[in-house]
Design an enzyme around this catalytic site. Structure first.
Site, PDB file in Angstrom:
ATOM      1  N   ASP A  20       8.136  46.950   4.258  1.00  0.00           N
ATOM      2  CA  ASP A  20       7.231  45.821   4.393  1.00  0.00           C
ATOM      3  C   ASP A  20       7.398  45.011   3.091  1.00  0.00           C
ATOM      4  OD1 ASP A  20       4.942  44.269   5.225  1.00  0.00           O
ATOM      5  OD2 ASP A  20       3.837  45.336   3.668  1.00  0.00           O
ATOM      6  N   LEU A  21       7.056  43.748   3.111  1.00  0.00           N
ATOM      7  CA  LEU A  21       7.256  42.911   1.911  1.00  0.00           C
ATOM      8  C   LEU A  21       6.001  42.851   1.027  1.00  0.00           C
ATOM      9  CD1 LEU A  21       9.071  40.780   0.396  1.00  0.00           C
ATOM     10  CD2 LEU A  21       7.978  39.049   1.821  1.00  0.00           C
ATOM     11  N   ASP A  22       4.947  42.229   1.595  1.00  0.00           N
ATOM     12  CA  ASP A  22       3.734  41.980   0.804  1.00  0.00           C
ATOM     13  C   ASP A  22       3.032  43.298   0.457  1.00  0.00           C
ATOM     14  OD1 ASP A  22       3.783  39.052   0.987  1.00  0.00           O
ATOM     15  OD2 ASP A  22       3.388  39.347   3.111  1.00  0.00           O
ATOM     16  N   THR A  28       2.389  40.273  -3.614  1.00  0.00           N
ATOM     17  CA  THR A  28       1.846  39.056  -2.998  1.00  0.00           C
ATOM     18  C   THR A  28       0.554  39.320  -2.224  1.00  0.00           C
ATOM     19  OG1 THR A  28       3.421  39.530  -1.277  1.00  0.00           O
ATOM     20  CG2 THR A  28       3.957  37.699  -2.721  1.00  0.00           C
ATOM     21  N   LYS A  56      -4.295  43.051   6.139  1.00  0.00           N
ATOM     22  CA  LYS A  56      -2.965  43.397   5.626  1.00  0.00           C
ATOM     23  C   LYS A  56      -2.017  43.705   6.776  1.00  0.00           C
ATOM     24  CE  LYS A  56      -4.113  45.122   1.044  1.00  0.00           C
ATOM     25  NZ  LYS A  56      -4.173  46.305   0.198  1.00  0.00           N
ATOM     26  N   GLY A  57      -0.836  43.122   6.732  1.00  0.00           N
ATOM     27  CA  GLY A  57       0.177  43.379   7.752  1.00  0.00           C
ATOM     28  C   GLY A  57      -0.010  42.582   9.023  1.00  0.00           C
ATOM     29  N   ARG A  60      -0.602  35.541  10.411  1.00  0.00           N
ATOM     30  CA  ARG A  60      -1.511  34.527   9.857  1.00  0.00           C
ATOM     31  C   ARG A  60      -2.655  34.187  10.820  1.00  0.00           C
ATOM     32  NH1 ARG A  60       1.693  29.408   8.089  1.00  0.00           N
ATOM     33  NH2 ARG A  60       3.007  31.055   7.256  1.00  0.00           N
ATOM     34  N   SER A 125       8.546  42.419   7.984  1.00  0.00           N
ATOM     35  CA  SER A 125       7.293  41.799   7.560  1.00  0.00           C
ATOM     36  C   SER A 125       6.815  40.771   8.572  1.00  0.00           C
ATOM     37  CB  SER A 125       7.502  41.098   6.204  1.00  0.00           C
ATOM     38  OG  SER A 125       6.414  40.251   5.913  1.00  0.00           O
ATOM     39  N   ALA A 126       5.499  40.647   8.678  1.00  0.00           N
ATOM     40  CA  ALA A 126       4.927  39.633   9.574  1.00  0.00           C
ATOM     41  C   ALA A 126       4.999  38.242   8.953  1.00  0.00           C
ATOM     42  CB  ALA A 126       3.465  39.975   9.844  1.00  0.00           C
ATOM     43  N   SER A 127       5.352  38.179   7.673  1.00  0.00           N
ATOM     44  CA  SER A 127       5.257  36.892   6.968  1.00  0.00           C
ATOM     45  C   SER A 127       6.354  35.898   7.335  1.00  0.00           C
ATOM     46  CB  SER A 127       5.289  37.136   5.457  1.00  0.00           C
ATOM     47  OG  SER A 127       5.287  35.894   4.793  1.00  0.00           O
ATOM     48  N   ASN A 129       6.763  33.452   5.451  1.00  0.00           N
ATOM     49  CA  ASN A 129       7.211  33.014   4.131  1.00  0.00           C
ATOM     50  C   ASN A 129       8.232  33.963   3.514  1.00  0.00           C
ATOM     51  OD1 ASN A 129       5.525  30.617   3.775  1.00  0.00           O
ATOM     52  ND2 ASN A 129       3.802  32.039   3.800  1.00  0.00           N
ATOM     53  N   LYS A 156       2.295  43.551  14.063  1.00  0.00           N
ATOM     54  CA  LYS A 156       1.890  44.935  13.827  1.00  0.00           C
ATOM     55  C   LYS A 156       0.444  45.068  14.278  1.00  0.00           C
ATOM     56  CE  LYS A 156       4.785  44.888   9.678  1.00  0.00           C
ATOM     57  NZ  LYS A 156       4.866  44.897   8.213  1.00  0.00           N
ATOM     58  N   GLU A 180       5.147  51.163   3.939  1.00  0.00           N
ATOM     59  CA  GLU A 180       4.073  50.254   4.371  1.00  0.00           C
ATOM     60  C   GLU A 180       2.795  50.409   3.553  1.00  0.00           C
ATOM     61  OE1 GLU A 180       2.579  47.980   5.938  1.00  0.00           O
ATOM     62  OE2 GLU A 180       4.086  47.258   7.306  1.00  0.00           O
ATOM     63  N   ASP A 181       2.133  49.272   3.291  1.00  0.00           N
ATOM     64  CA  ASP A 181       0.851  49.350   2.570  1.00  0.00           C
ATOM     65  C   ASP A 181      -0.347  49.015   3.465  1.00  0.00           C
ATOM     66  OD1 ASP A 181       1.375  46.572   2.783  1.00  0.00           O
ATOM     67  OD2 ASP A 181       0.043  46.174   1.088  1.00  0.00           O
TER      68      ASP A 181
HETATM   69  C1  G6P Z   1       2.056  40.034   5.840  1.00  0.00           C
HETATM   70  C2  G6P Z   1       0.774  40.172   5.047  1.00  0.00           C
HETATM   71  C3  G6P Z   1      -0.389  39.521   5.756  1.00  0.00           C
HETATM   72  C4  G6P Z   1      -0.027  38.109   6.167  1.00  0.00           C
HETATM   73  C5  G6P Z   1       1.187  38.107   7.073  1.00  0.00           C
HETATM   74  C6  G6P Z   1       1.613  36.718   7.479  1.00  0.00           C
HETATM   75  O1  G6P Z   1       2.078  40.962   6.861  1.00  0.00           O
HETATM   76  O2  G6P Z   1       0.471  41.535   4.822  1.00  0.00           O
HETATM   77  O3  G6P Z   1      -1.494  39.538   4.879  1.00  0.00           O
HETATM   78  O4  G6P Z   1      -1.113  37.479   6.832  1.00  0.00           O
HETATM   79  O5  G6P Z   1       2.252  38.723   6.382  1.00  0.00           O
HETATM   80  O6  G6P Z   1       2.086  36.050   6.334  1.00  0.00           O
HETATM   81  P1  G6P Z   1       2.403  34.500   6.253  1.00  0.00           P
HETATM   82  O7  G6P Z   1       3.113  34.398   4.914  1.00  0.00           O
HETATM   83  O8  G6P Z   1       3.315  34.177   7.399  1.00  0.00           O
HETATM   84  O9  G6P Z   1       1.130  33.785   6.316  1.00  0.00           O
HETATM   85 MG    MG Z   2       2.000  44.645   3.332  1.00  0.00          MG
END
Ligand code: G6P
Ligand code: MG
Length: 236
Positions: A20-22, A28, A56-57, A60, A125-127, A129, A156, A180-181
């Site tokens: 996982d990233l964040d 982050t 977390k995870g 958005r 990662s779900a991000s 970004n 997730k 994973e956190d």
């Molecule tokens: C990760 C983080 C979440 C975040 C999600 C979406 O999984 O743990 O806290 O909401 O990514 O990130 P984003 O950068 O796309 O808003």
């Molecule tokens: Mg995380």
């Protein structure tokens, strides 16, 4: 005899590590919290660090839904898009100021140990970004595959993100280990049929196979020990 063969085949099973990233690779998670907190304050919603564990995870929009549920608010979709965009703008302000010092301790060392051992690495990662963060920190070349919020549909705890990463790497789920956190992330890894190592508190990540406080506590030797114990437990 068969059991012994099975045992020796299963142990040393890790062919890929998916991170996982964040909150695992980079620090982050605190910025996600600060940006959501800012939105919650703006909307007059009480939002604690404890509530934040549920975010977390989580994607958005799903995170926004949780915050709105806490505040018992039901804005229309257009307003929700605006709130999410505002949060992301604040989040990006923080990310824009990020330096490589915010790569979490042990990440670079463990990733390079895995590379030397021929174990594949991926991000799950779900991000949305993710590419921006990797680029900012100069980490793009450290991962053989990236499965992130830009390509994954089901957030997730659905296993899609980790199954996608495994597929991109050409490795079977049972040969993958996830770091994973997040509670939702641990569930996602377990749903994917992967070994899951939690990063954080044992109390919060109780369902993970093993929990460490950070990647600075991880090494290939340690990973081999953990997989052996988990294989034996499965065979008992
Ligand atoms: C990760 C983080 C979440 C975040 C999600 C979406 O999984 O743990 O806290 O909401 O990514 O990130 P984003 O950068 O796309 O808003
Ligand atoms: Mg995380």
């Amino acid at each position: 005899m068969i059991l012994m063969i099975l045992k020796s085949r299963i142990s040393m099973r890790t062919k890929a590590c998916i991170f996982d990233l964040d909150g695992v690779i980079v620090d982050t998670a605190k910025y996600h919290y600060l940006a959501w907190k800012k939105l919650a304050v703006m909307l007059n919603i009480q939002f604690s660090r404890e509530d934040n564990e549920r975010l977390k995870g989580v994607s958005r929009m799903a995170s926004l839904d949780i915050i709105l549920e806490i505040g018992k608010m039901t804005p229309d979709d257009r307003m929700k898009e605006e709130y999410a965009a505002l949060k992301n703008k604040w989040y990006l302000d923080y990310i824009g100021r990020m330096t490589p010092e915010e790569i979490l301790p042990g990440s670079l060392e463990f990733l390079s140990e895995l590379k030397s051992a021929g174990i594949k690495t991926a991000l799950g990662s779900a991000s949305k970004n993710t590419p921006l963060i990797l680029q900012r920190l100069g980490m793009e070349s450290l991962f053989d595959a990236v499965a992130d919020g830009n390509i994954v549909r089901n957030a997730k705890p659905d296993p899609e993100v980790f199954l996608t990463a495994a597929k991109m790497l050409g490795v079977l789920p049972e040969n993958c280990v996830v770091f994973e956190d997040a509670i939702a992330g641990v569930e996602s890894a377990l749903n994917a049929g992967m070994l899951c190592i939690g990063i954080g508190s044992e109390k919060i990540l109780a369902n993970a196979h093993y929990v460490i406080t950070g990647l600075d506590k991880m090494s290939l030797k340690k990973l081999r020990e953990i997989e052996k114990v988990s294989d034996n437990e499965q065979l008992l």
